[in-house]
Design a protein around this motif. Structure first.
Motif, PDB file in Angstrom:
ATOM      1  N   GLN A 179       0.837  -1.202   0.000  1.00 19.86           N
ATOM      2  CA  GLN A 179       0.000   0.000   0.000  1.00 19.86           C
ATOM      3  C   GLN A 179       0.873   1.255   0.000  1.00 19.86           C
TER       4      GLN A 179
ATOM      5  N   ARG B 214      -0.250   4.315   0.340  1.00 20.65           N
ATOM      6  CA  ARG B 214      -0.791   5.332   1.258  1.00 20.65           C
ATOM      7  C   ARG B 214      -1.293   4.669   2.537  1.00 20.65           C
TER       8      ARG B 214
ATOM      9  N   LEU C   3      -4.386   5.589   5.017  1.00 21.65           N
ATOM     10  CA  LEU C   3      -5.787   5.309   4.692  1.00 21.65           C
ATOM     11  C   LEU C   3      -6.414   4.344   5.710  1.00 21.65           C
ATOM     12  N   LEU C   4      -5.591   3.485   6.312  1.00 18.63           N
ATOM     13  CA  LEU C   4      -6.106   2.583   7.339  1.00 18.63           C
ATOM     14  C   LEU C   4      -6.557   3.385   8.566  1.00 18.63           C
ATOM     15  N   SER C   5      -5.775   4.384   8.937  1.00 15.04           N
ATOM     16  CA  SER C   5      -6.158   5.260  10.050  1.00 15.04           C
ATOM     17  C   SER C   5      -7.387   6.090   9.700  1.00 15.04           C
ATOM     18  N   LEU C   6      -7.519   6.451   8.438  1.00 14.30           N
ATOM     19  CA  LEU C   6      -8.712   7.193   8.003  1.00 14.30           C
ATOM     20  C   LEU C   6      -9.959   6.343   8.184  1.00 14.30           C
ATOM     21  N   ALA C   7      -9.897   5.081   7.771  1.00 16.29           N
ATOM     22  CA  ALA C   7     -11.039   4.177   7.946  1.00 16.29           C
ATOM     23  C   ALA C   7     -11.388   4.027   9.428  1.00 16.29           C
TER      24      ALA C   7
ATOM     25  N   ALA D  27      -8.286  -3.297   1.487  1.00 23.74           N
ATOM     26  CA  ALA D  27      -9.657  -2.787   1.570  1.00 23.74           C
ATOM     27  C   ALA D  27     -10.433  -3.491   2.679  1.00 23.74           C
TER      28      ALA D  27
ATOM     29  N   GLY E 261      -9.350  -2.355   6.090  1.00 26.34           N
ATOM     30  CA  GLY E 261      -9.878  -1.000   6.279  1.00 26.34           C
ATOM     31  C   GLY E 261     -11.334  -1.016   6.706  1.00 26.34           C
TER      32      GLY E 261
ATOM     33  N   PRO F 191      -5.136  11.546   9.135  1.00 24.96           N
ATOM     34  CA  PRO F 191      -4.470  10.755   8.094  1.00 24.96           C
ATOM     35  C   PRO F 191      -4.430  11.464   6.742  1.00 24.96           C
ATOM     36  N   ILE F 192      -5.404  12.345   6.493  1.00 26.42           N
ATOM     37  CA  ILE F 192      -5.387  13.100   5.236  1.00 26.42           C
ATOM     38  C   ILE F 192      -4.213  14.067   5.233  1.00 26.42           C
TER      39      ILE F 192
ATOM     40  N   ILE G 126      -1.007  12.088   4.785  1.00 20.06           N
ATOM     41  CA  ILE G 126      -0.767  11.641   3.408  1.00 20.06           C
ATOM     42  C   ILE G 126      -0.082  12.733   2.592  1.00 20.06           C
TER      43      ILE G 126
END
Length: 517
Positions: free
Chosen positions: A92, A94, A97-101, A147, A150, A476-477, A480
């Motif tokens: 992965q 990025r 994205l796991l922290s975003l989920a 995915a 996530g 997380p955004i 990134i």
């Protein structure tokens, strides 16, 4: 003469105890801040709980609520610990994205359970939150791709997000005013959870994880440590759920019942708690009834309909902005939670990733060293939580002084971490950061529910938790696009902690030595 002195001493002791009890049942919120009838009944219930005192029921509840505190920190830590391994296995580009989920799930959980417990009660939410966490945490161990992990992170976080808003309300509403400092001490579970997670992660992830410096593709068999880790942590949460649901009998909050017009049930619960503690209570329905006014919530059909309609409007939200001072307090504490919600995960959620990547640039980025250092950092959280419990009771310093100082120092130590030239100095700054952030969270989790009235406490907790989670989604955004391998996220995080510390100084209520309504 001796008898006279003894009589005077006994009278003085009685007066001191009475003054102490009066102080501990003095409400945090000023007269007129909330509905006067509700305030009068809440004061009666505070006196009844204080009369019963701290006993078996509250100590058992202390431990079980501690499981919720533990879950609130343990599962975000789990996400941060598996992040390097998951990113390598699923290639992965990025990882945040796991922290975003996760943060999306935390937000949904905070809103649903926080607002919901003011509508359908504390008992259901208290048991369900940790059960949802355990189930999806165990399922996540079989994730076939990024995915999937996530999605499961969002689902287990839906349960985690409700733990603090619900558990703080449950515990506070059964707690004598003289023991409200235990809300701060509960953070020992929060710190212990981080220690437990990193302690389990060290052998499982430290030896069964692909290396950052590995040149060959990372396969599932080489990288199975994080899956065993998920099974272990999910199993621990399942044990906590079983103890809550099957072993302990939680009574519905008497203040919640009173706020819904169920005075008789509220009185019955107080007597059940007294019996569990081998004590008696003199509380009667008449003691609450003297505060009723014409038009207050009753038990007839019209009142029942009104209560049903209340569930679909903003009654509980409006109540938190009823007066200028209460609105000012609610707004400020939401801003404090929001700033910390962005600042804390922006750095803390990526500590293992940072240790790994910066360690590689220092020439010592092995997985063994990464998780060993994570464990050392976690150990410092426990004395931090204990120090917070001590400082909140220091006269003229209290909750606000401790919270402001610890929040500002957390930001200062973050800025200091940018000067690290090797892994050891980075470890030192991270230890200082974790120590002070645990002092901060210990006080924040205790102070916040104390400044909300019980009938709206779940909603107040939900508003602060939602503000925290909304800004947490941004972390997380930012990570990134700011690049975790630079100091930019650290500077943003440190500045936000400093701003939050300044806002704490402006809060209008000090809850030290006072009983919550």
């Amino acid at each position: 003469m001796t008898d006279f002195k003894r009589d005077v001493k006994d009278e003085a002791d009685t007066t001191d105890r009475h003054t102490w009890d009066e102080a501990k049942t003095t409400p945090v919120l000023d007269q007129g801040t909330v509905d006067p009838v509700y305030q009068g009944k809440a004061h009666v219930l505070n006196n009844a709980i204080q009369q019963i005192g701290m006993g078996k029921y509250q100590w058992e509840l202390f431990v079980l609520v501690g499981f919720g505190w533990a879950a609130d920190n343990m599962w975000p830590v789990i996400t941060s610990l598996i992040l390097p391994a998951v990113a390598l296995e699923f290639n992965q580009s990025r990882p945040p994205l796991l922290s975003l989920a996760q943060n999306i799930g935390l937000l949904a959980g905070a809103v649903f359970w926080g607002f919901g417990c003011d509508i359908f009660g504390r008992r259901l939410a208290f048991n369900a939150t940790i059960g949802v966490t355990a189930i999806f945490g165990l399922i996540a161990a079989g994730s076939p791709n990024f995915a999937a992990i996530g999605c499961f992170a969002a689902l287990w976080s839906f349960g985690v997000g409700g733990n603090l808003p619900v558990d703080s309300a449950v515990f506070l509403e059964f707690l004598p005013g003289s023991h409200q400092y235990l809300l701060t001490i509960l953070s020992i579970f929060w710190a212990f959870a981080q220690l437990l997670a990193t302690l389990v992660a060290w052998p499982l992830l430290g030896y069964r994880t692909c290396s950052q410096e590995q040149t060959t593709p990372c396969t599932r068999s080489q990288n199975f440590g994080w899956r065993w880790f998920m099974i272990a942590m999910g199993g621990f949460s399942m044990i906590c759920f079983i103890l809550r649901f099957l072993v302990f009998t939680l009574y519905e909050s008497p203040k919640f019942l009173m706020g819904k017009g169920k005075d008789a049930e509220a009185v019955a619960v107080v007597h059940k708690v007294a019996a569990k503690n081998n004590r008696t209570s003199s509380l009667s329905i008449a003691d609450l009834g003297v505060h009723n006014e014409e038009g207050q919530q009753g038990t007839d059909a019209a009142a029942a309909l009104k209560r049903k309609l209340e569930k679909i409007n903003l009654t509980h939200v409006r109540a938190l902005f009823r007066t200028r001072k209460l609105a000012y307090s609610t707004t400020l504490i939401m801003c404090v939670w929001a700033f910390i919600g962005l600042a804390f995960p922006l750095y803390n959620a990526f500590i293992p990733y940072t240790l790994n990547s910066r360690g590689a640039s220092f020439g010592d980025g092995s997985t063994y060293l990464t998780y060993r250092n994570s464990l050392i950092i976690a150990v410092l959280g426990i004395p931090g939580a204990l120090l917070g419990g001590f400082l909140v009771e220091v006269p003229k310093f209290g909750r606000k002084g401790t919270l402001a100082l610890s929040t500002i120092l957390t930001g200062v130590f973050l800025f200091g971490s940018t000067t690290a030239k090797n892994s050891n100095s980075l470890l030192g700054w991270n230890c200082a950061f974790n120590f002070m952030s645990n002092v901060m969270y210990a006080v924040l989790y205790a102070y916040t529910p104390e400044i909300f009235p019980t009938k709206d406490r779940g909603t107040g907790n939900a508003l602060t938790a939602s503000a925290n989670r909304v800004f947490g989604i941004m972390a997380p955004i930012v990570a990134i696009y700011a690049n975790l391998e630079t100091a930019a996220p650290v500077y943003v995080s440190g500045a936000l902690f400093l701003a939050a510390g300044v806002l704490v100084c402006l809060l209008p209520f000090e809850s030290q030595g006072k009983a919550s309504l």
